[in-house]
Design an enzyme around this catalytic site. Structure first.
Site, PDB file in Angstrom:
ATOM      1  N   LYS A 177       0.889  -1.172   0.000  1.00 44.32           N
ATOM      2  CA  LYS A 177       0.000   0.000   0.000  1.00 44.32           C
ATOM      3  C   LYS A 177       0.922   1.216   0.000  1.00 44.32           C
ATOM      4  O   LYS A 177       1.390   1.659   1.038  1.00 44.32           O
ATOM      5  CB  LYS A 177      -0.887  -0.020   1.243  1.00 44.32           C
ATOM      6  N   GLU A 252       9.411   1.929  11.286  1.00 40.34           N
ATOM      7  CA  GLU A 252      10.506   2.888  11.097  1.00 40.34           C
ATOM      8  C   GLU A 252       9.873   4.264  11.076  1.00 40.34           C
ATOM      9  O   GLU A 252       9.119   4.574  10.158  1.00 40.34           O
ATOM     10  CB  GLU A 252      11.212   2.562   9.773  1.00 40.34           C
ATOM     11  N   CYS A 286      13.621  11.226   7.195  1.00 41.67           N
ATOM     12  CA  CYS A 286      13.566  10.970   8.643  1.00 41.67           C
ATOM     13  C   CYS A 286      14.951  11.114   9.239  1.00 41.67           C
ATOM     14  O   CYS A 286      15.096  11.285  10.442  1.00 41.67           O
ATOM     15  CB  CYS A 286      12.905   9.639   8.970  1.00 41.67           C
ATOM     16  N   GLN A 333       1.408  19.258   4.385  1.00 42.86           N
ATOM     17  CA  GLN A 333       2.757  19.317   4.947  1.00 42.86           C
ATOM     18  C   GLN A 333       3.263  20.752   4.934  1.00 42.86           C
ATOM     19  O   GLN A 333       3.915  21.201   5.875  1.00 42.86           O
ATOM     20  CB  GLN A 333       3.717  18.422   4.149  1.00 42.86           C
ATOM     21  N   GLU A 387       9.393  16.637  15.309  1.00 38.59           N
ATOM     22  CA  GLU A 387       9.800  16.431  13.914  1.00 38.59           C
ATOM     23  C   GLU A 387       8.995  17.358  13.013  1.00 38.59           C
ATOM     24  O   GLU A 387       7.767  17.291  12.988  1.00 38.59           O
ATOM     25  CB  GLU A 387       9.584  14.974  13.504  1.00 38.59           C
TER      26      GLU A 387
HETATM   27  C1  UN1 Z   1      14.482   8.303   5.247  1.00 41.39           C
HETATM   28  O1  UN1 Z   1      14.845   9.397   5.601  1.00 41.39           O
HETATM   29  O2  UN1 Z   1      13.272   7.993   5.291  1.00 41.39           O
HETATM   30  O3  UN1 Z   1      20.094   7.764   5.001  1.00 41.39           O
HETATM   31  C2  UN1 Z   1      15.401   7.305   4.721  1.00 41.39           C
HETATM   32  C3  UN1 Z   1      19.502   8.408   4.144  1.00 41.39           C
HETATM   33  C4  UN1 Z   1      18.789   7.674   3.028  1.00 41.39           C
HETATM   34  C5  UN1 Z   1      17.548   7.047   3.530  1.00 41.39           C
HETATM   35  C6  UN1 Z   1      16.720   7.912   4.383  1.00 41.39           C
HETATM   36  N1  UN1 Z   1      19.650   6.661   2.490  1.00 41.39           N
HETATM   37  O4  UN1 Z   1      19.487   9.628   4.159  1.00 41.39           O
END
Ligand code: UN1
Length: 498
Positions: A177, A252, A286, A333, A387
């Site tokens: 999804k 995650e 992230c 956002q 965040e």
């Molecule tokens: C993410 O931010 O959701 O390490 C993943 C990094 C990328 C992956 C980020 N290879 O910045």
């Protein structure tokens, strides 16, 4: 513009419209007049059909030799590499980040396909001596069944590939999804696998929204594995929904990643790293560098340079080769980020640059926000704790190393961190004492490679890692096998003590 493509769900190898009869549009965040694609607004019935297809495909896919499954992934990787340039432009149109970044997103999926494909020839278990005569024992990995993958929009292909490809090589079948903002890239990734012979039903794609399509997938009794990347808020909900059915859930989630800059740092490296870490992908990783914790001796210099560089960034449509930073993903956002900028001002932080939406001329139809830097930020302020997921950097000044570590650790998240220093002792202490799943020395908080485990602690994750040597852990179950060839009943030590 040509009519946008209408994407149907992929269920049991057939392109299938949703039984809802409804669709939704994905629009280009750099210019919302452009419709990138029309997708099925799916419901529980569609999920039910996709799970049934995946369940039935599991019976033969699990029996295909793992090296053969791996070869399909590797052949898919070759095709993906060949189609990279076209797919990168399509990804930029659905997600906004510049083409050099979307090309990288695809290459990460290519790398993962080779890495996971190779696992088809390893998938090592252990053998171990027995306590008894004429007895052999080993542990083997087994597939689990149908995996439900719920994937984010910021890495439309790379992050899904971390889930999809390891799950496949183990012998599982899949219902995906994708995020409603960026489903097209998932279709592109899966198309490569189909074109090299992936059997029907092994991967199914159902597009739609969280409550109507995501939730029925998470709750479905025939889906024992859920892998989710997204916000901590949604991850918490996913975990709760899956709890009753005792599913394997790997999450995650968010980050509030800090870059520590000590007085002895190589400042040129710091300036480049800070701008890339904070404003690459418009801060929508992230792993983004959302806090800089700088020691007082170099604070002014560091701040001035970052502000100067941030103010000069070329912002625009990601398909323009001059663009360094694209738009943010969508209206919601954008409003959230602008709201955080207001919160920062109200909390008493100093807005040093940016802070505005760009809406004139070429920006008029997109979601563009200037790279924004706050100074005089206190560690307890919301802009230093929560965040934001946008191009907003909070700079906190500290007096010494210990205070820097304390501030770095003083958030609910624990994904990535970095320290800039030439002092090897400080670097090693930081590696030991910062509470994050990923630590960089003299590099920003972004840019993880797939050969090491990716993930975080505290509110970032629930103890799982993606990629790295652990890549198949979430998608396989251990089976311990004892073979007694003594021809007599031998009791294990626990039942056989003198
Ligand atoms: C993410 O931010 O959701 O390490 C993943 C990094 C990328 C992956 C980020 N290879 O910045």
């Amino acid at each position: 513009m040509a009519n946008p493509r209408v994407y149907l769900n992929l269920i049991g190898g057939e392109w299938t419209p949703s039984t809802s009869g409804k669709t939704f549009e994905s629009r280009n965040p750099a210019d919302t007049r452009q419709v990138v694609g029309i997708f099925q607004d799916s419901n529980a019935e569609d999920i039910q059909a996709a799970v049934a297809a995946a369940k039935s495909a599991f019976e033969s896919w699990r029996l295909m030799p793992a090296p053969k499954r791996g070869e399909i992934l590797m052949r898919g990787a070759q095709l993906l590499q060949e189609r990279k340039d076209q797919y990168a432009v399509e990804m930029t149109r659905e997600m906004g980040k510049p083409v050099f970044e979307t090309g990288g997103d695809i290459v990460e999926a290519v790398d993962m396909a080779y890495f996971a494909g190779g696992e088809g020839r390893r998938m090592h278990g252990v053998t171990t001596p027995s306590e008894m005569h004429n007895k052999f024992q080993m542990s083997i990995r087994t597939p689990i069944g149908v995996c439900g993958l719920i994937t984010p929009w910021n890495f439309p292909m790379a992050v899904p590939s971390w889930k999809l490809l390891p799950a496949l090589v183990c012998g599982n079948t899949i219902v995906m999804k994708p995020a409603e903002d960026t489903p097209a890239s998932i279709f592109n990734l899966v198309q490569c696998l189909i074109d090299v012979g992936l059997p029907p039903g092994v991967v199914n794609i159902v597009t739609g929204y969280g409550p109507t399509a995501g939730q029925p997938l998470v709750e479905h009794p025939d889906v024992p594995v859920i892998s989710f990347t997204g916000s901590t808020e949604t991850g918490r909900l996913v975990n709760k929904l899956a709890a009753d059915k005792i599913k394997h859930v790997s999450l995650e989630m968010g980050g509030k990643n800090a870059m520590i800059v000590l007085d002895d740092a190589d400042l040129d490296l710091v300036f480049q790293g800070a701008v890339w870490g904070a404003f690459g992908t418009s801060g929508q990783r992230c792993t983004a560098t959302s806090r800089i914790i700088v020691q007082r001796g170099v604070a002014e210099k560091v701040i001035n340079h970052i502000v100067e560089k941030a103010s000069q960034m070329r912002i625009g449509d990601g398909t323009d080769s001059q663009t360094e930073m694209g738009p943010v993903i969508n209206q919601k956002q954008m409003e959230k980020i602008l709201n955080y900028i207001e919160i920062g001002k109200q909390e008493g932080a100093t807005l040093r640059c940016g802070g505005q939406r760009l809406s004139d001329g070429k920006y008029a139809n997109g979601f563009f926000i200037q790279p924004t830097v706050f100074t005089d930020v206190k560690p307890t302020m919301r802009i230093a704790q929560e965040e934001i997921f946008g191009p907003v950097l909070s700079i906190i000044t500290v007096d010494n190393f210990d205070e820097a570590i304390e501030v770095a650790n003083g958030v609910q998240y624990g994904l990535s961190s970095s320290i800039y220093t030439r002092d090897v002792n400080a670097a090693y202490r930081a590696m030991r004492d910062i509470n994050t799943g990923i630590v960089y020395i003299n590099a920003p908080t972004i840019g993880a490679e797939i050969h090491l485990p990716f993930g975080g602690i505290k509110a970032t994750g629930n103890g799982h890692r993606e990629a790295g040597p652990q890549l198949i852990d979430a998608f396989s179950e251990w089976k311990s096998v004892y073979v007694d060839f003594s021809g007599s009943l031998q009791r294990a030590q626990i039942d056989n003590v003198d």
